[in-house]
Design a protein around this motif. Structure first.
Motif, PDB file in Angstrom:
ATOM      1  N   HIS A  79      30.189  42.202  39.209  1.00 25.65           N
ATOM      2  CA  HIS A  79      31.289  43.029  38.658  1.00 25.65           C
ATOM      3  C   HIS A  79      32.270  42.369  37.848  1.00 25.65           C
ATOM      4  O   HIS A  79      32.507  41.218  37.927  1.00 25.65           O
ATOM      5  N   CYS A  80      32.978  43.112  36.939  1.00 31.63           N
ATOM      6  CA  CYS A  80      34.010  42.330  36.338  1.00 31.63           C
ATOM      7  C   CYS A  80      35.451  43.047  36.608  1.00 31.63           C
ATOM      8  O   CYS A  80      35.545  44.080  37.061  1.00 31.63           O
ATOM      9  N   PHE A  81      36.413  42.197  37.053  1.00 33.61           N
ATOM     10  CA  PHE A  81      37.649  42.614  37.414  1.00 33.61           C
ATOM     11  C   PHE A  81      38.671  42.130  36.462  1.00 33.61           C
ATOM     12  O   PHE A  81      38.708  41.074  36.065  1.00 33.61           O
ATOM     13  N   TYR A  82      39.483  42.916  36.129  1.00 31.49           N
ATOM     14  CA  TYR A  82      40.537  42.706  34.968  1.00 31.49           C
ATOM     15  C   TYR A  82      42.060  42.758  35.703  1.00 31.49           C
ATOM     16  O   TYR A  82      42.220  43.807  36.214  1.00 31.49           O
ATOM     17  N   PHE A  83      42.752  41.989  35.305  1.00 33.66           N
ATOM     18  CA  PHE A  83      44.108  41.899  35.760  1.00 33.66           C
ATOM     19  C   PHE A  83      45.067  41.906  34.278  1.00 33.66           C
ATOM     20  O   PHE A  83      44.855  41.026  33.472  1.00 33.66           O
ATOM     21  N   ARG A  84      45.975  42.833  34.337  1.00 35.11           N
ATOM     22  CA  ARG A  84      46.581  43.086  33.234  1.00 35.11           C
ATOM     23  C   ARG A  84      48.052  43.411  33.393  1.00 35.11           C
ATOM     24  O   ARG A  84      48.513  43.768  34.753  1.00 35.11           O
ATOM     25  N   GLY A  85      49.206  43.461  32.642  1.00 34.44           N
ATOM     26  CA  GLY A  85      50.297  44.059  32.755  1.00 34.44           C
ATOM     27  C   GLY A  85      51.360  43.244  33.484  1.00 34.44           C
ATOM     28  O   GLY A  85      52.233  43.483  34.063  1.00 34.44           O
ATOM     29  N   GLY A  86      50.817  41.929  33.754  1.00 31.87           N
ATOM     30  CA  GLY A  86      51.696  40.822  34.553  1.00 31.87           C
ATOM     31  C   GLY A  86      50.608  40.594  35.873  1.00 31.87           C
ATOM     32  O   GLY A  86      51.012  39.619  36.404  1.00 31.87           O
ATOM     33  N   ALA A  87      50.059  41.473  36.227  1.00 37.25           N
ATOM     34  CA  ALA A  87      49.172  41.185  37.714  1.00 37.25           C
ATOM     35  C   ALA A  87      48.450  39.877  37.345  1.00 37.25           C
ATOM     36  O   ALA A  87      47.914  39.088  38.326  1.00 37.25           O
ATOM     37  N   GLU A  88      47.944  39.621  36.308  1.00 33.96           N
ATOM     38  CA  GLU A  88      47.134  38.478  36.048  1.00 33.96           C
ATOM     39  C   GLU A  88      47.682  36.977  36.261  1.00 33.96           C
ATOM     40  O   GLU A  88      47.506  36.094  36.875  1.00 33.96           O
ATOM     41  N   LEU A  89      49.209  37.186  36.407  1.00 33.43           N
ATOM     42  CA  LEU A  89      49.983  36.058  36.899  1.00 33.43           C
ATOM     43  C   LEU A  89      49.687  35.620  38.079  1.00 33.43           C
ATOM     44  O   LEU A  89      50.098  34.518  38.687  1.00 33.43           O
ATOM     45  N   LEU A  90      49.436  36.594  39.018  1.00 37.82           N
ATOM     46  CA  LEU A  90      49.184  36.259  40.295  1.00 37.82           C
ATOM     47  C   LEU A  90      47.784  35.584  40.764  1.00 37.82           C
ATOM     48  O   LEU A  90      47.382  35.068  41.816  1.00 37.82           O
ATOM     49  N   PHE A  91      46.928  35.357  39.332  1.00 36.32           N
ATOM     50  CA  PHE A  91      45.567  35.141  39.437  1.00 36.32           C
ATOM     51  C   PHE A  91      45.497  33.704  38.615  1.00 36.32           C
ATOM     52  O   PHE A  91      44.490  33.693  37.825  1.00 36.32           O
ATOM     53  N   ASP A  92      46.432  32.937  38.666  1.00 37.91           N
ATOM     54  CA  ASP A  92      46.509  31.882  37.661  1.00 37.91           C
ATOM     55  C   ASP A  92      46.309  32.155  36.158  1.00 37.91           C
ATOM     56  O   ASP A  92      45.931  31.339  35.352  1.00 37.91           O
ATOM     57  N   GLY A  93      46.962  33.297  35.840  1.00 40.71           N
ATOM     58  CA  GLY A  93      47.004  33.961  34.348  1.00 40.71           C
ATOM     59  C   GLY A  93      45.669  34.106  33.892  1.00 40.71           C
ATOM     60  O   GLY A  93      45.411  34.535  32.684  1.00 40.71           O
ATOM     61  N   VAL A  94      44.587  34.258  34.836  1.00 32.30           N
ATOM     62  CA  VAL A  94      43.426  34.786  34.247  1.00 32.30           C
ATOM     63  C   VAL A  94      43.173  36.110  34.213  1.00 32.30           C
ATOM     64  O   VAL A  94      43.284  36.847  35.310  1.00 32.30           O
ATOM     65  N   LYS A  95      42.841  36.731  33.238  1.00 34.28           N
ATOM     66  CA  LYS A  95      42.838  38.211  33.035  1.00 34.28           C
ATOM     67  C   LYS A  95      41.556  38.957  33.286  1.00 34.28           C
ATOM     68  O   LYS A  95      41.386  39.988  33.681  1.00 34.28           O
ATOM     69  N   LYS A  96      40.213  37.970  33.220  1.00 33.65           N
ATOM     70  CA  LYS A  96      39.143  38.659  33.316  1.00 33.65           C
ATOM     71  C   LYS A  96      38.300  37.615  34.361  1.00 33.65           C
ATOM     72  O   LYS A  96      37.906  36.459  34.266  1.00 33.65           O
ATOM     73  N   HIS A  97      37.858  38.423  35.476  1.00 34.08           N
ATOM     74  CA  HIS A  97      36.962  37.722  36.377  1.00 34.08           C
ATOM     75  C   HIS A  97      35.713  38.361  36.442  1.00 34.08           C
ATOM     76  O   HIS A  97      35.529  39.370  36.959  1.00 34.08           O
ATOM     77  N   GLN A  98      34.367  37.454  36.298  1.00 36.29           N
ATOM     78  CA  GLN A  98      33.477  38.215  36.425  1.00 36.29           C
ATOM     79  C   GLN A  98      32.583  37.476  37.771  1.00 36.29           C
ATOM     80  O   GLN A  98      32.835  36.329  38.008  1.00 36.29           O
ATOM     81  N   VAL A  99      32.467  38.462  38.809  1.00 40.25           N
ATOM     82  CA  VAL A  99      32.425  37.811  40.322  1.00 40.25           C
ATOM     83  C   VAL A  99      30.954  38.465  40.701  1.00 40.25           C
ATOM     84  O   VAL A  99      30.599  39.870  40.280  1.00 40.25           O
TER      85      VAL A  99
END
Length: 101
Positions: A7-27
């Motif tokens: 799956h791909c998870f994307y974090f945007r709008g500032g949410a990525e800051l909680l994930f070390d600034g990584v916007k796309k995670h392929q998991v």
């Protein structure tokens, strides 16, 4: 146990800051007897991807108010929210609509 799926998870709008600034995670989620649903996915994200301040991403077992969740570009409210069963290759997008002032 069931085959694990990617799956791909994307974090945007500032949410990525909680994930070390990584916007796309392929998991690749681990296989388990029951299909993955969003409820279990959020627990997994909290334990495995979230780097800081979980209270800014989650509230109880769901995302906190102000975080928009899209599953394959559709609002998760139309998909069953926490009960939505993930399908192989689903894209899940988390967008923070909360902005500091």
């Amino acid at each position: 146990s069931k085959i694990s799926v990617v799956h791909c998870f994307y974090f945007r709008g500032g949410a990525e800051l909680l994930f070390d600034g990584v916007k796309k995670h392929q998991v690749t989620l681990p296989g388990q007897p029951e299909p993955w649903d969003i409820r279990n996915l959020l627990k997994w994200i909290r334990q495995n991807l979230l780097k800081e301040r979980p209270e800014l991403f989650m509230q109880g077992e769901s995302v906190r108010p102000g975080i928009l969740v899209l599953i394959n570009d559709a609002d998760w409210e139309l998909m069953g929210e926490l009960d939505y069963k993930l399908q192989d290759q689903d894209n899940v997008l988390f967008i923070s609509t909360l902005h500091g002032g």
